[in-house]
Write a protein that holds these residues in place. Structure first.
Motif, short mmCIF file in Angstrom:
data_model
loop_
_atom_site.label_atom_id
_atom_site.label_comp_id
_atom_site.label_asym_id
_atom_site.label_seq_id
_atom_site.Cartn_x
_atom_site.Cartn_y
_atom_site.Cartn_z
N GLY A 145 0.78 -1.18 0.23
CA GLY A 145 0.04 -0.05 0.08
C GLY A 145 0.81 1.14 0.08
O GLY A 145 2.11 1.34 0.09
N PRO A 146 0.11 2.29 -0.30
CA PRO A 146 0.88 3.74 -0.43
C PRO A 146 1.41 4.13 0.85
O PRO A 146 2.64 4.64 1.06
CB PRO A 146 0.01 4.73 -0.91
CG PRO A 146 -1.42 4.02 -1.06
CD PRO A 146 -1.12 2.54 -0.59
N GLY A 147 1.12 3.76 1.79
CA GLY A 147 1.62 4.05 3.41
C GLY A 147 2.45 2.79 3.92
O GLY A 147 2.50 3.09 5.14
N ALA A 148 2.87 1.96 3.13
CA ALA A 148 3.56 0.90 3.67
C ALA A 148 4.92 1.23 4.43
O ALA A 148 5.27 0.65 5.22
CB ALA A 148 3.76 -0.04 2.64
N ASP A 149 5.47 2.29 4.05
CA ASP A 149 6.71 2.91 4.79
C ASP A 149 6.58 3.38 6.21
O ASP A 149 7.35 3.57 6.87
CB ASP A 149 7.27 3.90 3.75
CG ASP A 149 6.41 5.34 3.46
OD1 ASP A 149 5.23 5.06 3.54
OD2 ASP A 149 6.99 6.09 3.36
N LEU A 150 4.98 3.69 6.32
CA LEU A 150 4.67 3.99 7.80
C LEU A 150 4.67 2.85 8.94
O LEU A 150 4.48 2.94 10.04
CB LEU A 150 3.38 4.94 7.61
CG LEU A 150 3.23 5.93 6.81
CD1 LEU A 150 1.90 6.71 6.97
CD2 LEU A 150 4.43 7.03 7.26
N VAL A 151 4.80 1.68 8.33
CA VAL A 151 4.53 0.47 9.19
C VAL A 151 5.83 0.32 9.78
O VAL A 151 6.85 0.29 9.20
CB VAL A 151 4.21 -0.76 8.24
CG1 VAL A 151 4.07 -1.87 9.18
CG2 VAL A 151 2.83 -0.54 7.84
N VAL A 152 5.63 0.15 11.16
CA VAL A 152 6.84 0.12 12.00
C VAL A 152 7.22 -1.27 12.17
O VAL A 152 6.31 -2.20 12.61
CB VAL A 152 6.92 0.91 13.43
CG1 VAL A 152 6.97 2.34 13.08
CG2 VAL A 152 5.64 0.46 14.44
N ASP A 153 8.49 -1.81 12.52
CA ASP A 153 8.66 -3.17 12.86
C ASP A 153 8.42 -3.33 14.36
O ASP A 153 8.71 -2.51 15.20
CB ASP A 153 10.31 -3.56 12.55
CG ASP A 153 10.49 -3.64 11.17
OD1 ASP A 153 9.79 -4.04 10.44
OD2 ASP A 153 11.63 -3.28 10.86
N ILE A 154 8.02 -4.50 14.67
CA ILE A 154 7.88 -4.94 15.98
C ILE A 154 8.55 -6.03 16.22
O ILE A 154 8.66 -6.93 15.38
CB ILE A 154 6.32 -4.97 16.23
CG1 ILE A 154 5.43 -6.26 15.67
CG2 ILE A 154 5.48 -3.75 16.25
CD1 ILE A 154 4.04 -6.48 15.92
N ASP A 155 8.82 -6.38 17.71
CA ASP A 155 9.37 -7.59 18.13
C ASP A 155 8.25 -8.69 18.58
O ASP A 155 7.01 -8.30 18.49
CB ASP A 155 10.48 -7.57 19.12
CG ASP A 155 9.59 -7.10 20.23
OD1 ASP A 155 8.51 -7.48 20.72
OD2 ASP A 155 10.81 -6.62 21.07
#
Length: 82
Positions: free
Chosen positions: A53-63
Motif C-alpha cells: 500500500g501507499p502508506g507501507a513505509d509508515l509500518v514500523v517493525d515490532i518484535d
C-alpha cells in the motif's frame, strides 16, 4: 481479491506470493497500508513481514513480544478473528 487469488496460481517463491497477496488485498480493500506478519510461536520470533500500500513505509517493525500483546496477541492465543 482477483490479484491475490491469481498470485496463488502462479509459480512463485513464497515471498513473491505473499507480496502479491498483500498487494491484491490493498487494492481490493482500498487500504492505505497492510502488514502481514509471519511468526513462529514455538521459537517466539517473527520470521517475515510483508507490507503493501501507499502508506507501507509508515509500518514500523515490532518484535515478537509486542506482537503477542494486545489485540493481535488475543487473535494468536484464541485462533479467532477479532
Amino acid at each position: 481479491m482477483y490479484e491475490a487469488s491469481r498470485a496463488l496460481t502462479k509459480l512463485q517463491s513464497l515471498p513473491e506470493m505473499l507480496q502479491d497477496a498483500v498487494n491484491g488485498a490493498v487494492n481490493a480493500l482500498q487500504a492505505n497500508r497492510i502488514s502481514l506478519i509471519l511468526f513462529d510461536q514455538e521459537e517466539r520470533r517473527i520470521t517475515k513481514t510483508v507490507r503493501g500500500g501507499p502508506g507501507a513505509d509508515l509500518v514500523v517493525d515490532i518484535d515478537f513480544q509486542e506482537l503477542i500483546e494486545g489485540l493481535s496477541g488475543w487473535v494468536i492465543r484464541y485462533g479467532e478473528p477479532a
